[in-house]
Design a protein around this motif. Structure first.
Motif, PDB file in Angstrom:
ATOM      1  N   GLY A 561     -51.251 -27.701 -15.136  1.00  0.00           N
ATOM      2  CA  GLY A 561     -49.958 -27.909 -14.490  1.00  0.00           C
ATOM      3  C   GLY A 561     -49.270 -29.155 -14.977  1.00  0.00           C
ATOM      4  O   GLY A 561     -49.900 -30.072 -15.536  1.00  0.00           O
ATOM      5  N   CYS A 562     -47.945 -29.198 -14.780  1.00  0.00           N
ATOM      6  CA  CYS A 562     -47.118 -30.335 -15.191  1.00  0.00           C
ATOM      7  C   CYS A 562     -46.187 -30.716 -14.048  1.00  0.00           C
ATOM      8  O   CYS A 562     -45.764 -29.860 -13.257  1.00  0.00           O
ATOM      9  N   ALA A 593     -44.141 -28.293 -19.998  1.00  0.00           N
ATOM     10  CA  ALA A 593     -43.272 -29.460 -19.793  1.00  0.00           C
ATOM     11  C   ALA A 593     -41.834 -29.174 -20.200  1.00  0.00           C
ATOM     12  O   ALA A 593     -40.890 -29.674 -19.591  1.00  0.00           O
ATOM     13  N   ARG A 594     -41.642 -28.359 -21.259  1.00  0.00           N
ATOM     14  CA  ARG A 594     -40.276 -28.056 -21.688  1.00  0.00           C
ATOM     15  C   ARG A 594     -39.523 -27.268 -20.617  1.00  0.00           C
ATOM     16  O   ARG A 594     -38.288 -27.351 -20.524  1.00  0.00           O
ATOM     17  N   GLU A 597     -38.386 -29.653 -17.540  1.00  0.00           N
ATOM     18  CA  GLU A 597     -37.143 -30.394 -17.763  1.00  0.00           C
ATOM     19  C   GLU A 597     -35.933 -29.561 -17.326  1.00  0.00           C
ATOM     20  O   GLU A 597     -34.987 -30.090 -16.732  1.00  0.00           O
ATOM     21  N   LEU A 598     -35.953 -28.267 -17.645  1.00  0.00           N
ATOM     22  CA  LEU A 598     -34.840 -27.412 -17.218  1.00  0.00           C
ATOM     23  C   LEU A 598     -34.813 -27.255 -15.710  1.00  0.00           C
ATOM     24  O   LEU A 598     -33.739 -27.218 -15.092  1.00  0.00           O
ATOM     25  N   VAL A 599     -36.007 -27.151 -15.086  1.00  0.00           N
ATOM     26  CA  VAL A 599     -36.052 -27.063 -13.616  1.00  0.00           C
ATOM     27  C   VAL A 599     -35.465 -28.327 -13.000  1.00  0.00           C
ATOM     28  O   VAL A 599     -34.682 -28.263 -12.038  1.00  0.00           O
ATOM     29  N   ALA A 600     -35.850 -29.480 -13.552  1.00  0.00           N
ATOM     30  CA  ALA A 600     -35.324 -30.739 -13.022  1.00  0.00           C
ATOM     31  C   ALA A 600     -33.809 -30.796 -13.159  1.00  0.00           C
ATOM     32  O   ALA A 600     -33.099 -31.251 -12.257  1.00  0.00           O
ATOM     33  N   THR A 601     -33.300 -30.305 -14.301  1.00  0.00           N
ATOM     34  CA  THR A 601     -31.849 -30.279 -14.491  1.00  0.00           C
ATOM     35  C   THR A 601     -31.177 -29.380 -13.465  1.00  0.00           C
ATOM     36  O   THR A 601     -30.140 -29.729 -12.888  1.00  0.00           O
ATOM     37  N   ALA A 602     -31.755 -28.204 -13.232  1.00  0.00           N
ATOM     38  CA  ALA A 602     -31.173 -27.277 -12.243  1.00  0.00           C
ATOM     39  C   ALA A 602     -31.164 -27.900 -10.853  1.00  0.00           C
ATOM     40  O   ALA A 602     -30.182 -27.781 -10.119  1.00  0.00           O
TER      41      ALA A 602
END
Length: 823
Positions: A561-562, A593-594, A597-602
């Motif tokens: 997990g990340c 991890a890639r 980053e998109l989840v965090a942006t959303a």
């Protein structure tokens, strides 16, 4: 293969005695022929030189005669021009005189230069040029001057006769000069003919002698060289035809004998190497077949089986195997060929401990060989003897610098030949290339799948969909990309717990989504919370934590997990899990991890949109409340006071005597101004927040608004039911601002306003027939309406083309819409 009886070979003594005799005789004959040819060539060169000299003399004589004739013609032109002008005084007679006088010096100099080779002719040429110069300077030029002066003597017979006499004398000298030059040319021609005859005689004689020598030399070469070479060619044809037993009788002497012996040695060598060539051809054919398999991109398992079979057949091995090494010092059988190929099942693994050749390859990365003959000692030889193997060779398979595995060939009857390691290396290189190609294709496929998954998720983020949709999409993409059995996304809570927000499963299991778990015991969520980075769990064992128990219940063996970090804070975690025994690859964390980053942006975008929507809603609500308060204050305060003041004024007017007309008139004016002020105040109150909107609803308020419009309005309201206050206020102000814009800018003759409602939406359609061309980006009113509409979760669309009017299409959700959910 046919057999040819070999002739007896003569004793080598004569050849030894005559060693070099053939070369000496050939050199002597060649030298004699060269001497005759050189002499003939020298005579020819002398004759050619004479011919060239004669030719140069003949050309010179021709130039001398031509120059003399040209100079004689010029002298005649001089005499003709002078006599004609002297007798007639006509200027055209001087044209040849002028041309000839200009060319005489050059021609005279050329004649002297060309005659310089003969003293007699040179003296005559000088006399001619001197006479020509004297004629011009001493006779012709003075006569012309006298003729131009009109001197009668210039036209006298004596004067013209003197000129003719001079010219005749020069012509006599010209005739003598040309006659002498012709005699010289004839004499030179005679010498040239004699030189040509000598050259012909020399050439014919030399050619005859050379022909005789060539015939003699050719006969000697035929006997001494050509016939033995023809015999050698016949033998070579038989040898090239495949009869490697062909031999030549070594009867020749000197170099021919050496050729015959060299031919026989070559035939012996070819016969000895025939088997080696056949073996090499077989090996190259096997390599081509394997290379074809590699180029076709067949599956690795099929390629391993084909290669082991080809190598075993090529080297005559009893057993051929291919093994793969792992990082823990174990070997796995991937392919086998030979008599006992099925004795050990594929995928069998063993520890690399015994001193087998494969163990040596694992330790040294080099080829290893063990021969178990009677004299061999050591643990490895003893193991081979007990296994009934006489010889075993292992060659490493190195893929892009790393040791991947080894190929092993074994033989029982006799040892493997020397050079086996090198022959195996050619095949292991092809195997390594095939493995590298397969890994590269797999890596490219994985990268393409990862990029496609990232694009799909990024598209969802860019479309500003609900975070829950992004959570579900990301969890599914991570599970598929990592080849996991399960994937899960969890959000950290403030009380040391996590809540499942999305889950995906390849297998039919139920994952708790929306359920809270405490961070006790072994779990990915707890590890990520403690470390702040990626975490792996290779086994949940018998841990008693809540998350571990759920993992054990669904059969999860390992997980990775990340963290999901939003604006610097740890928001949650996403994990992939598998029920297989083998763990995830090393790059799994980077893949996950890639996506985090998109989840965090959303999440960050959703939170920003939620904050913006809330802020705009607060601003609009505060503005609406302020307008209502102002309308209420104006109605209950200033408006009521003005009404009371007007009533008091009218009551006071009734108490004033009738004879005070001026006072009555003044009070009436004040009353009228109070009425106008009260009207203005009511209009201002309706603009701030119309009371009828609060009291009667949207329909009556819009009808009142339409009646006050300066442009005719056709209004249709689909329902008279009351709507939520924020919807009614928004709809009212949209129509009000639209009518104001039409009156100010549209130059329209009519406006249509349609209001339609259902259970979920209020739809407004406002259309005018004005000039069109409205630009929402430049109109602050339209921008304000757009902000007010979007605060309610609605949409506003403007359609306006020049000359086609303007349309506003508005949709307002009755339930208030849904703000983005960042939870």
């Amino acid at each position: 293969m046919s057999t040819v009886e070999r002739p007896s070979v003569a004793a080598p003594a004569p050849a030894a005695r005559l060693g070099g005799g053939l070369t000496a005789r050939m050199l002597l004959a060649s030298g004699l022929l060269m001497l005759v040819l050189a002499a003939t060539f020298a005579v020819l060169l002398v004759a050619v030189a004479d011919l060239r000299a004669a030719a140069r003399a003949a050309r010179n004589s021709e130039e001398v005669l031509a120059t003399a004739n040209e100079l004689e013609r010029l002298v005649i032109d001089l005499e003709t021009g002078v006599r004609g002008f002297a007798l007639t005084r006509e200027e055209h007679f001087l044209e040849p005189w002028q041309a000839a006088r200009g060319n005489v010096p050059a021609r005279a100099a050329a004649l002297e230069r060309l005659s310089a080779g003969n003293a007699e002719q040179a003296r005559t040429a000088r006399q001619i040029t001197q006479a020509a110069s004297a004629y011009v300077e001493q006779y012709a030029a003075p006569l012309l001057e006298a003729a131009r002066r009109g001197d009668p003597a210039a036209r006298s017979v004596a004067a013209t006769a003197d000129g003719k006499r001079r010219v005749d004398a020069m012509r006599v000298e010209f005739d003598a000069f040309t006659a002498a030059e012709r005699r010289l040319a004839q004499a030179q021609q005679g010498r040239s003919d004699e030189a040509a005859r000598r050259a012909v005689v020399a050439a014919v004689g030399g050619l005859a002698v050379s022909l005789v020598l060539v015939l003699v030399f050719a006969g000697y070469l035929t006997r001494a060289i050509v016939q033995p070479v023809l015999r050698s060619a016949q033998m070579a044809v038989r040898l090239a035809g495949g009869n490697l037993s062909t031999r030549m009788p070594a009867t020749g002497a000197a170099e021919i004998g050496q050729l015959e012996r060299a031919f026989n040695e070559m035939a012996d060598s070819l016969e000895r190497n025939r088997d080696d060539l056949a073996a090499l051809a077989t090996e190259q054919a096997a390599l081509r077949r394997v290379a074809t398999f590699v180029a076709r991109g067949i599956s690795p398992d099929e390629l391993f089986a084909r290669v082991t079979e080809e190598v075993g057949t090529l080297l005559g091995a009893d057993v051929t195997t291919m093994v793969r090494f792992d990082s823990g010092g174990r070997a796995e059988l991937v392919a086998a060929a030979g008599e006992e190929a099925g004795a050990i099942p594929a995928a069998t693994t063993w520890e690399l401990e015994e001193p087998w050749p494969t163990t040596v390859v694992w330790q040294t990365r080099r080829s290893a060989r063990v021969d178990a003959d009677e004299d061999a000692s050591g643990r490895a030889a003893e193991l081979l003897r007990r296994a009934g193997v006489r010889s075993s060779v292992a060659s490493p398979i190195v893929v892009e610098g790393r040791l991947w595995g080894a190929m092993v060939v074994s033989r029982r009857a006799k040892p493997l030949p020397s050079g086996t390691e090198g022959r195996m290396a050619d095949f292991t290189e092809l195997v390594a290339m095939a493995i590298a190609n397969a890994e590269a294709r797999a890596e490219l496929r994985r990268m393409a799948e990862e990029q496609a998954a990232l694009r799909r998720v990024a598209t969802l983020v860019a479309q500003a969909v609900s975070p829950s949709v992004v959570f579900e999409a990301v969890t599914r993409e991570v599970g598929l990309l990592c080849d996991a059995d399960l994937a899960r996304m969890e959000r950290y809570e403030e009380d040391e717990a996590v809540t499942g927000v999305a889950a995906w499963s390849r297998v039919p299991v139920e994952l708790a989504v929306g359920t809270r778990f405490n961070l006790d015991g072994l779990s990915i969520a707890r590890g990520v919370r403690q470390r702040g980075g990626p975490v792996r769990v290779d086994s949940f064992g018998e841990d008693t934590g809540a998350i571990a128990r759920e993992a054990q219940a669904v059969g999860i063996r390992s997980s990775v997990g990340c963290p999901i970090v939003v604006a610097g804070r740890l928001w949650g975690v996403i994990a992939a899990s598998t029920k297989r025994e083998e763990p995830f690859p090393e790059n799994t964390e980077a893949q996950i991890a890639r996506f985090t980053e998109l989840v965090a942006t959303a999440i960050a975008n959703a939170e920003s949109r939620a904050e913006l929507a809330a802020s705009r809603a607060r601003v609009v609500a505060a503005a609406d409340e302020t307008r209502r308060r102002l309308e209420r204050d104006l109605h209950d305060g200033a408006q009521q006071r003005l009404v009371s003041l007007a009533l008091r004024l009218r009551a006071t007017a009734t108490t004033i005597p009738p004879d005070l007309r001026e006072v009555h008139h003044e009070l009436a004016g004040v009353g009228s101004e109070l009425d106008e002020t009260l009207g203005d105040l009511r209009e201002l109150s309706r603009g701030i927040h119309p009371a009828i909107l609060s009291e009667g609803g949207l329909g009556p308020a819009l009808r009142t608004l339409v009646r006050r419009s300066s442009v005719p309005v056709q209004l249709q309201v689909g329902t008279e039911a009351r709507l939520p206050e924020r919807v009614e206020v928004t709809a009212y102000y949209v129509v009000s601002e639209a009518l104001t814009n039409v009156a100010k800018h549209a130059n329209a003759s009519a406006v249509e306003v349609d209001v339609d409602t259902d259970d979920k939406l209020v739809r407004l359609a406002i259309r005018d027939d004005g000039v069109g061309g409205a630009d929402p980006a430049r109109g602050s009113g339209l921008i304000g309406l757009k902000d007010r509409v979007e605060v309610t979760g609605g949409t506003l669309r403007v359609e306006s083309r020049p000359g086609e009017g303007t349309s506003l299409l508005v949709e307002l959700p009755i339930d208030g819409g849904q703000s983005p959910d960042a939870s």
